[in-house]
Design a protein around this motif. Structure first.
Motif, PDB file in Angstrom:
ATOM      1  N   LYS A  53     -56.436   8.207 -67.157  1.00  0.00           N
ATOM      2  CA  LYS A  53     -55.318   8.881 -66.784  1.00  0.00           C
ATOM      3  C   LYS A  53     -55.534  10.270 -66.239  1.00  0.00           C
ATOM      4  O   LYS A  53     -54.696  10.948 -65.861  1.00  0.00           O
ATOM      5  CB  LYS A  53     -54.163   9.153 -68.156  1.00  0.00           C
ATOM      6  CG  LYS A  53     -53.470   7.780 -68.121  1.00  0.00           C
ATOM      7  CD  LYS A  53     -52.463   7.881 -69.261  1.00  0.00           C
ATOM      8  CE  LYS A  53     -51.491   6.806 -69.294  1.00  0.00           C
ATOM      9  NZ  LYS A  53     -50.940   6.850 -70.664  1.00  0.00           N
ATOM     10  N   SER A  54     -56.805  10.785 -66.221  1.00  0.00           N
ATOM     11  CA  SER A  54     -57.286  12.003 -65.872  1.00  0.00           C
ATOM     12  C   SER A  54     -56.704  12.493 -64.675  1.00  0.00           C
ATOM     13  O   SER A  54     -56.170  13.841 -64.559  1.00  0.00           O
ATOM     14  CB  SER A  54     -58.680  12.101 -65.826  1.00  0.00           C
ATOM     15  OG  SER A  54     -59.244  11.936 -67.270  1.00  0.00           O
ATOM     16  N   LEU A  55     -56.791  11.733 -63.544  1.00  0.00           N
ATOM     17  CA  LEU A  55     -56.334  11.850 -62.336  1.00  0.00           C
ATOM     18  C   LEU A  55     -54.851  12.145 -62.248  1.00  0.00           C
ATOM     19  O   LEU A  55     -54.429  13.269 -61.401  1.00  0.00           O
ATOM     20  CB  LEU A  55     -56.936  10.832 -61.284  1.00  0.00           C
ATOM     21  CG  LEU A  55     -56.957  11.475 -59.962  1.00  0.00           C
ATOM     22  CD1 LEU A  55     -57.914  12.391 -59.673  1.00  0.00           C
ATOM     23  CD2 LEU A  55     -57.656  10.143 -58.917  1.00  0.00           C
ATOM     24  N   LEU A  56     -54.152  11.365 -62.979  1.00  0.00           N
ATOM     25  CA  LEU A  56     -52.644  11.568 -62.787  1.00  0.00           C
ATOM     26  C   LEU A  56     -52.251  12.880 -63.581  1.00  0.00           C
ATOM     27  O   LEU A  56     -51.491  13.691 -63.124  1.00  0.00           O
ATOM     28  CB  LEU A  56     -52.059  10.528 -63.826  1.00  0.00           C
ATOM     29  CG  LEU A  56     -51.691   9.139 -63.140  1.00  0.00           C
ATOM     30  CD1 LEU A  56     -50.939   8.342 -64.443  1.00  0.00           C
ATOM     31  CD2 LEU A  56     -50.841   9.193 -62.187  1.00  0.00           C
ATOM     32  N   GLN A  57     -52.943  13.039 -64.490  1.00  0.00           N
ATOM     33  CA  GLN A  57     -52.753  14.419 -65.290  1.00  0.00           C
ATOM     34  C   GLN A  57     -53.015  15.594 -64.605  1.00  0.00           C
ATOM     35  O   GLN A  57     -52.205  16.743 -64.565  1.00  0.00           O
ATOM     36  CB  GLN A  57     -53.448  14.487 -66.768  1.00  0.00           C
ATOM     37  CG  GLN A  57     -52.854  13.283 -67.642  1.00  0.00           C
ATOM     38  CD  GLN A  57     -53.610  13.089 -68.857  1.00  0.00           C
ATOM     39  OE1 GLN A  57     -54.730  13.461 -68.771  1.00  0.00           O
ATOM     40  NE2 GLN A  57     -53.035  12.680 -69.907  1.00  0.00           N
ATOM     41  N   VAL A  58     -54.233  15.665 -63.930  1.00  0.00           N
ATOM     42  CA  VAL A  58     -54.699  16.789 -62.977  1.00  0.00           C
ATOM     43  C   VAL A  58     -53.708  16.861 -61.995  1.00  0.00           C
ATOM     44  O   VAL A  58     -53.739  18.177 -61.371  1.00  0.00           O
ATOM     45  CB  VAL A  58     -56.110  16.571 -62.774  1.00  0.00           C
ATOM     46  CG1 VAL A  58     -56.529  15.871 -61.484  1.00  0.00           C
ATOM     47  CG2 VAL A  58     -56.655  17.978 -62.888  1.00  0.00           C
ATOM     48  N   MET A  59     -53.119  15.972 -61.420  1.00  0.00           N
ATOM     49  CA  MET A  59     -52.352  16.213 -60.155  1.00  0.00           C
ATOM     50  C   MET A  59     -50.918  16.743 -60.657  1.00  0.00           C
ATOM     51  O   MET A  59     -50.110  17.269 -59.803  1.00  0.00           O
ATOM     52  CB  MET A  59     -52.150  14.820 -59.562  1.00  0.00           C
ATOM     53  CG  MET A  59     -53.236  14.609 -58.373  1.00  0.00           C
ATOM     54  SD  MET A  59     -53.345  15.502 -57.283  1.00  0.00           S
ATOM     55  CE  MET A  59     -52.042  15.183 -56.028  1.00  0.00           C
ATOM     56  N   ASN A  60     -50.648  16.337 -61.950  1.00  0.00           N
ATOM     57  CA  ASN A  60     -49.111  16.678 -62.281  1.00  0.00           C
ATOM     58  C   ASN A  60     -48.802  18.190 -62.125  1.00  0.00           C
ATOM     59  O   ASN A  60     -47.666  18.318 -61.472  1.00  0.00           O
ATOM     60  CB  ASN A  60     -49.150  16.524 -63.842  1.00  0.00           C
ATOM     61  CG  ASN A  60     -47.615  16.463 -64.124  1.00  0.00           C
ATOM     62  OD1 ASN A  60     -46.827  15.705 -63.562  1.00  0.00           O
ATOM     63  ND2 ASN A  60     -47.332  17.044 -65.488  1.00  0.00           N
ATOM     64  N   PRO A  61     -49.606  19.170 -62.029  1.00  0.00           N
ATOM     65  CA  PRO A  61     -49.105  20.684 -61.863  1.00  0.00           C
ATOM     66  C   PRO A  61     -48.861  20.678 -60.129  1.00  0.00           C
ATOM     67  O   PRO A  61     -47.881  21.408 -60.050  1.00  0.00           O
ATOM     68  CB  PRO A  61     -50.274  21.548 -62.364  1.00  0.00           C
ATOM     69  CG  PRO A  61     -51.058  20.716 -63.184  1.00  0.00           C
ATOM     70  CD  PRO A  61     -50.911  19.067 -62.936  1.00  0.00           C
ATOM     71  N   ILE A  62     -49.663  20.036 -59.584  1.00  0.00           N
ATOM     72  CA  ILE A  62     -49.383  20.281 -58.040  1.00  0.00           C
ATOM     73  C   ILE A  62     -48.137  19.650 -57.746  1.00  0.00           C
ATOM     74  O   ILE A  62     -47.390  20.068 -56.800  1.00  0.00           O
ATOM     75  CB  ILE A  62     -50.424  19.334 -57.324  1.00  0.00           C
ATOM     76  CG1 ILE A  62     -51.787  20.297 -57.641  1.00  0.00           C
ATOM     77  CG2 ILE A  62     -50.329  19.560 -55.759  1.00  0.00           C
ATOM     78  CD1 ILE A  62     -52.975  19.702 -56.834  1.00  0.00           C
ATOM     79  N   VAL A  63     -47.931  18.349 -58.264  1.00  0.00           N
ATOM     80  CA  VAL A  63     -46.588  17.777 -57.644  1.00  0.00           C
ATOM     81  C   VAL A  63     -45.321  18.356 -58.390  1.00  0.00           C
ATOM     82  O   VAL A  63     -44.587  18.516 -57.722  1.00  0.00           O
ATOM     83  CB  VAL A  63     -46.614  16.207 -57.972  1.00  0.00           C
ATOM     84  CG1 VAL A  63     -47.561  15.667 -56.772  1.00  0.00           C
ATOM     85  CG2 VAL A  63     -47.094  15.651 -59.197  1.00  0.00           C
ATOM     86  N   THR A  64     -45.443  18.759 -59.527  1.00  0.00           N
ATOM     87  CA  THR A  64     -44.045  19.184 -60.254  1.00  0.00           C
ATOM     88  C   THR A  64     -43.973  20.541 -59.701  1.00  0.00           C
ATOM     89  O   THR A  64     -42.757  21.107 -59.494  1.00  0.00           O
ATOM     90  CB  THR A  64     -44.208  19.293 -61.688  1.00  0.00           C
ATOM     91  OG1 THR A  64     -45.572  19.520 -62.058  1.00  0.00           O
ATOM     92  CG2 THR A  64     -44.153  18.053 -62.426  1.00  0.00           C
TER      93      THR A  64
END
Lengths: 475, 346
Positions: free
Chosen positions: A180-191
């Motif tokens: 899930k690392s990629l999902l979590q690392v992308m979270n700040p960008i998309v939100t």
């Protein structure tokens, strides 16, 4: 007369070091407290739901994963398997073979049934020529770019040119991501509606752990004493330095081993710098600089949840080379952008981050080394010097071991990565010994980094790897 | 000097003592957690089959043994529910979960909503949304009187979006802060499809990021009834709204009218030209070729690339590309077309 002058200066020197240590200890403590509150707020928060939701392609942006590889035949397959098993709606994996001399390329071609394809590449960033591009017949989204040797930065730039998605993630050829690392690392960008333009994840050490087809099942604390020290060091750097700096958009280093960038801004800032040792720090500084000079409202963040597992050096000689490089890279970046220091135009980065990095990271090793020398010399001189030396030693313990133990505890409280009491105890005891052997060693290497900086030495920074998988599992 | 050394040693000793105590505390916590996990696993095994029968059986009422009696058991039930909800998109399961949560879990979450800890309140909001616990709607509204974080407001809006679309929209229009587009998308995506008409009526009152998200979600829902709404938006003065609407029309996959979209071939904005070249792949190449040819020779690399791909996708498209190869002398365009023809289209 001369003798009293000498006494005066040596005491002055001692006092200076003590004062310096006190200031640094104060700064570290403040950072530790900030991190503590930050972690406490999210303590017990159920992150699962957010991750599940982000798995929906409606919300997530596609991402190109760039893996620069130079003589990585030992770990490369594990890395690619790990990337293929990531939970993420849409990705492409681009391995950039930067003129490897070993079997990196053959292994990839064989394992993924790569076929040469003709692909028009828009050369937005200048790089050494690309020789050929291969596409996997097993998975259309796995690419191999064969290019002439140009260094890691050049390889990453070539990857950016080939990448088709708006975000890219750079991952070292020896690293393994959690699913899930990629999902979590992308979270700040998309939100953040893309206000965040770069995010770095947490890097942990995976030596002695068994990797099977790209995942680490139950992480355990490595046994090797040198590696354990690095585990502590990483915890310290990530749990304290980066979390607190990130809170105020002041991060200057996000690990090159695992970070995500918005392609547009990286291209606008000129891509990775080729002739710099620490290309990851350099890019982050360049992005900060670009953003501030163009008066944009953009952020660079560090997130602690997404984890990337990497292999740490296991021998003194490899570790020495790595540290020398890191210090050299840090100094090069700071020196190149020295004008940002205390320049209000660059906001918190110029006014706080830069002075902090100069004061703690750049000058630190010199002063600390001076401190160690002082202690040794004072031991022979006796008298008042001895008291000074003793005071200094106490401060070293406070500055090194106590803060390290605090980071270990903070991490243990927040994560259950090493779920064994024995491991926690070992980490704490090893932190105690840091002052006596590990710290002086790294100091000497850092000083070598200074020398290299002055002499402007260049190297790709390869390290001899043993590989994370058990023999024959994926190689 | 001596005093300061003594003080320093004393303070280091005290700090280290505290650290050792913390270490012991954390390891005790580990042990406690391990024991708890073991208990939960045993409980899980004992109820697993029961829940399976309940979800896939005829009965609406839950047998008493499945009703959790404490916090640990509730966590297991949460885990089971979330697994079923994520793995099966089955209205029957959703209704059963909602029914059960309304009956037996609402008190637990109502209490959590009142917690002083932010993370606990957040977890409760997550679950109210996941399980559609409408019985707690009023409790959620009451929460608004407190000082809430953006994250909590966001979760509240998500809950309103599923229960009461009109209320949701009026609150959203008056919400002083704004969310990111990504967050608006998550909100809008939860609005039931039959309530989209309400979204369209209030469209102009909403923040721009929310408008863009509505357009995106409309595209992703692929409902042909929504095309007129999008065709209205492609006349907007805001170029981003136009581009997104063009994209959404493309996503819906509906047959388009050439005349409506023709003007975009001349657009000064390359993204609009790119989108229109994609849209034209919905029409026979004989009708669109004059425009496509122009787009193949476009000044933007992206437009050229997309157009070549679009042509390759349609019937007889490759023939047209071959024809283009022989007639054009635009070297950039030729290079692109050659790549496509060699590779076939993706």
């Amino acid at each position: 007369m001369i003798e009293s002058l000498l006494t005066f200066f040596s005491l002055l020197f001692g006092s200076f070091i003590i004062l310096y240590m006190l200031v640094v200890i104060f700064i570290y403590s403040v950072m530790l407290i900030i991190s503590f509150f930050n972690i406490r707020k999210r303590y017990q928060l159920d992150q699962e739901g957010i991750d599940e939701e982000n798995l929906d392609a409606t919300y997530m942006k596609p991402i190109s994963i760039i893996v620069p590889a130079y003589n990585e035949e030992v770990g490369i397959l594990d890395t690619i398997y790990s990337l293929m098993s990531l939970r993420f709606p849409q990705t492409e994996v681009i391995v950039v073979n930067d003129g490897s001399k070993d079997g990196t390329q053959d292994k990839l071609i064989q394992a993924f049934q790569m076929k040469k394809v003709k692909k028009v590449v828009k050369k937005v960033l200048d790089t050494e020529p690309i020789i050929a591009i291969y596409q996997s017949s097993l998975n259309q989204n796995v690419w191999l770019v064969e290019k002439e040797n140009g260094g890691k930065a050049d390889a990453l730039n070539a990857g950016i040119n080939v990448a088709k998605y708006p975000f890219f993630c750079s991952i070292d050829g020896d690293s393994i991501l959690n699913e899930k690392s990629l999902l979590q690392v992308m979270n700040p960008i998309v939100t953040s509606n893309e206000e965040v333009i770069a995010v770095g994840g947490n890097v942990r050490i995976a030596n002695e752990n068994n990797v099977q087809l790209g995942s680490i099942s139950s992480p355990k604390l490595p046994r090797h004493y040198l590696v354990v020290m690095q585990v502590i060091e990483y915890l310290r750097a990530f749990m304290i330095g980066r979390i607190s700096l990130s809170k105020f958009n002041m991060v200057l280093i996000i690990s090159g081993a695992f970070s995500v960038f918005s392609k547009k801004w990286v291209i606008d800032a000129g891509g990775y710098s080729k002739n710099m040792i620490g290309e990851d720090m350099e890019l982050v500084v360049k992005l900060h600089r670009y953003v501030k000079e163009h008066k944009l409202k953009k952020r660079i963040e560090f997130v602690a949840d997404p984890v990337c597992w990497t292999e740490a050096p296991q021998t003194l000689s490899v570790l020495r080379r790595q540290r020398r490089r890191w210090q050299q890279g840090l100094l090069e970046s700071l020196w190149k952008h020295k004008r940002m220091t205390l320049n209000p135009k660059y906001g918190a980065v110029g006014m706080v981050s830069f002075p902090y990095f100069w004061f703690v990271e750049a000058i630190g090793p010199l002063v600390e080394f001076g401190g160690y020398v002082y202690i040794v010399v004072a031991f022979f001189l006796g008298d008042i010097y001895l008291e000074f030396a003793f005071l200094l030693l106490c401060l070293f313990v406070l500055y090194g071991s106590v803060i390290s133990i605090a980071s270990v505890l903070l991490d243990a409280w927040n994560n259950d990565v090493y779920l064994r009491n024995k491991d926690l105890a070992r980490l704490m005891v090893m932190s105690l010994t840091e002052v006596v052997w590990y710290k002086p060693l790294t100091l000497i290497w850092k000083l070598e980094g200074y020398l290299a900086f002055i002499l402007r030495r260049k190297e790709w920074g390869t390290m001899k790897r043993t590989g994370l998988s058990e023999k024959g599992s994926s190689s | 000097m001596e005093i300061s050394i003594k003080m320093l040693i004393a303070s280091i000793a005290i700090i280290m003592m505290i650290q050792v105590c913390l270490g012991v505390y954390i390891s005790m916590k580990y042990k406690k957690k391990l024991r708890k996990t073991n208990r939960q696993e045993t409980y899980m095994e004992s109820v697993q089959q029961g829940w399976y029968d309940f979800f896939f059986g005829e009965h609406r009422e839950v047998p008493d043994v499945l009703i959790p009696t404490n916090k640990e058991e509730i966590q297991v039930v949460e885990y089971i529910f979330l697994t079923y909800l994520n793995k099966f998109s089955n209205e029957g399961i959703r209704e059963k979960v909602q029914h059960f949560a309304n009956a037996y879990l609402h008190a637990h979450y109502a209490k959590q909503l009142k917690s002083v800890k932010w993370s606990i309140r957040m977890n409760a909001l997550f679950r109210i949304f996941d399980f559609h616990i409408d019985r707690l709607k009023d409790e959620c509204v009451k929460l608004e009187n407190k000082k809430l974080s953006t994250e909590e407001w966001f979760q509240l809006f998500k809950i309103y979006a599923i229960f009461d679309v009109s209320g949701f929209l009026s609150k959203l229009a008056n919400y002083p802060n704004s969310f990111s587009e990504h967050e608006y998308r998550k909100l809008i995506n939860n609005v039931p499809l039959d309530s989209f008409v309400i979204l369209f009526t209030h469209f102009k009152e909403l923040p721009r990021a929310c408008q863009l998200s509505i357009i995106d979600i409309v595209g992703l829902k692929r409902h042909s009834d929504h095309v007129p709404f999008l065709e209205e938006q492609i006349q907007s003065e805001d170029s981003e709204i136009r581009i997104r609407s063009l994209k959404a029309v493309y996503e819906i996959g509906w047959m388009i009218d050439l005349e409506t979209y023709k003007p975009f071939v001349q657009s000064p904005i390359w993204e609009e030209r790119l989108m229109v070249s994609k849209l034209f792949s919905r029409l026979p190449i004989e009708q669109t070729y004059p425009y496509m040819k122009k787009l193949l020779e476009d000044e933007s690399w992206w437009v050229r690339s997309e157009t070549a791909h679009s042509i390759a996708r349609v019937k007889n498209g490759e023939d047209k590309l071959l024809e283009f190869l022989q007639t054009s002398n635009d070297s950039y365009a030729l290079e692109m077309v050659q790549e496509i023809l060699q590779k076939g289209y993706e």
